[in-house]
Design a protein around this motif. Sequence first.
Motif, PDB file in Angstrom:
ATOM      1  N   ILE A  74       0.832  -1.201   0.000  1.00  0.00           N
ATOM      2  CA  ILE A  74       0.000   0.000   0.000  1.00  0.00           C
ATOM      3  C   ILE A  74       0.868   1.253   0.000  1.00  0.00           C
ATOM      4  O   ILE A  74       0.652   2.187  -0.782  1.00  0.00           O
ATOM      5  N   LEU A  75       1.867   1.288   0.853  1.00  0.00           N
ATOM      6  CA  LEU A  75       2.706   2.484   0.981  1.00  0.00           C
ATOM      7  C   LEU A  75       3.538   2.716  -0.286  1.00  0.00           C
ATOM      8  O   LEU A  75       3.881   3.853  -0.601  1.00  0.00           O
ATOM      9  N   ALA A  76       3.880   1.647  -1.001  1.00  0.00           N
ATOM     10  CA  ALA A  76       4.625   1.821  -2.260  1.00  0.00           C
ATOM     11  C   ALA A  76       3.807   2.579  -3.267  1.00  0.00           C
ATOM     12  O   ALA A  76       4.334   3.415  -4.019  1.00  0.00           O
ATOM     13  N   VAL A  77       2.484   2.336  -3.308  1.00  0.00           N
ATOM     14  CA  VAL A  77       1.615   3.074  -4.229  1.00  0.00           C
ATOM     15  C   VAL A  77       1.517   4.531  -3.795  1.00  0.00           C
ATOM     16  O   VAL A  77       1.622   5.443  -4.605  1.00  0.00           O
ATOM     17  N   VAL A  78       1.337   4.753  -2.496  1.00  0.00           N
ATOM     18  CA  VAL A  78       1.224   6.126  -1.987  1.00  0.00           C
ATOM     19  C   VAL A  78       2.517   6.888  -2.244  1.00  0.00           C
ATOM     20  O   VAL A  78       2.502   8.045  -2.697  1.00  0.00           O
ATOM     21  N   ALA A  79       3.660   6.261  -1.981  1.00  0.00           N
ATOM     22  CA  ALA A  79       4.941   6.927  -2.213  1.00  0.00           C
ATOM     23  C   ALA A  79       5.146   7.221  -3.697  1.00  0.00           C
ATOM     24  O   ALA A  79       5.689   8.266  -4.067  1.00  0.00           O
TER      25      ALA A  79
END
Length: 362
Positions: free
Chosen positions: A351-356
Amino acid sequence: MTPTQTEMPQRRGTPQDSDGTPVISVRRLWKVFGPKADQVPESEELRGLTRRELMDRTGCTAAVRDVNFDVAPGEVFVVMGLSGSGKSTLVRCLTRLIEPTSGELVFEGEDIRDADPGRLRDLRRRKFSMVFQHFGLLPHRRVVDNVAFGLEIRGMGKAERAKRAMEVVELVGLAGYENSYPDQLSGGMQQRVGLARALAGDPDVLFFDEPFSALDPMIRRDMQNEVIRLHHEVGKTMVFITHDLSEALKLGDRILIMRDGKMVQCGTGDELVGAPADDYVREFVKDVPRGDVLTLRWIMRPPADGDALDGPELGPDVVVKEATRAVLAADKPVKVVEDGKLLGIVGDEEILAVVAGQEGGA
């Protein structure tokens, strides 16, 4: 409470409740303008020329080049591209407002290229309607009479058409304005009249040719939401033409991207963003917030040894943005499950990879 699979919104896509028979089927469609235009689709050499080369060689312009697609019942099918891509010519070919040069246009099993003028008039009156950028309202007729105009042409009685007109006036949110004249309405309200007029005849398919491009941004958003609401309420098959990617992603179950008359890619929004066909599409979608479009199907990973497999479940077509809170709140990876089968897992890292990536402009 952690959202369940059924509580999360699902990806929009080709409707699954149809019998698989397209409402519209387009095969090898060409529209060429110029002298001896019919020779271009028949010549392998001429078909392979670029737009500039074709013009220099023959004096012809191929506005639509070998286009193929199907539209399913109840689908919102968006055709998008920049100016000159051929999208508006294409939609006019679908209704034979412009005569195609070659190819098949099958509508509900009938190749409408074979329709005589009488049959074509009947199709336009009863089977499909168009909503244009320019409203084309009759200035000396009230709203209700503008909406009923097509029914009047069809020969419907005065009382019956007035009743039907009022039904669709209310459906598009114009109740109370039925006795107003077009010049008393805002641009957005005028476009609602055009939409009501198209709906009044209860067509099988609605064609939209950049209907909101002249409206102010806020009114445009309102009209986009109105189309979505109406689609949910009446379930019409829609073919929508636009040059605006955000509009295409918002409205479309599937999107066909065109360039220089050719198909570049056709797919759902997450397919265009997650797997662009070439650099042209990649450039088109580079600024799209990926979390708003990509689904868990695109970011899930296979379980590894040591991964806990007793976490909450979500479906593969849940949009990342809608799943973020559930995934980050869970103390174990979320299982991505479809029809009882484990497809993969999604944790904080995915999830955080998409947000980043969004914050980094990826």
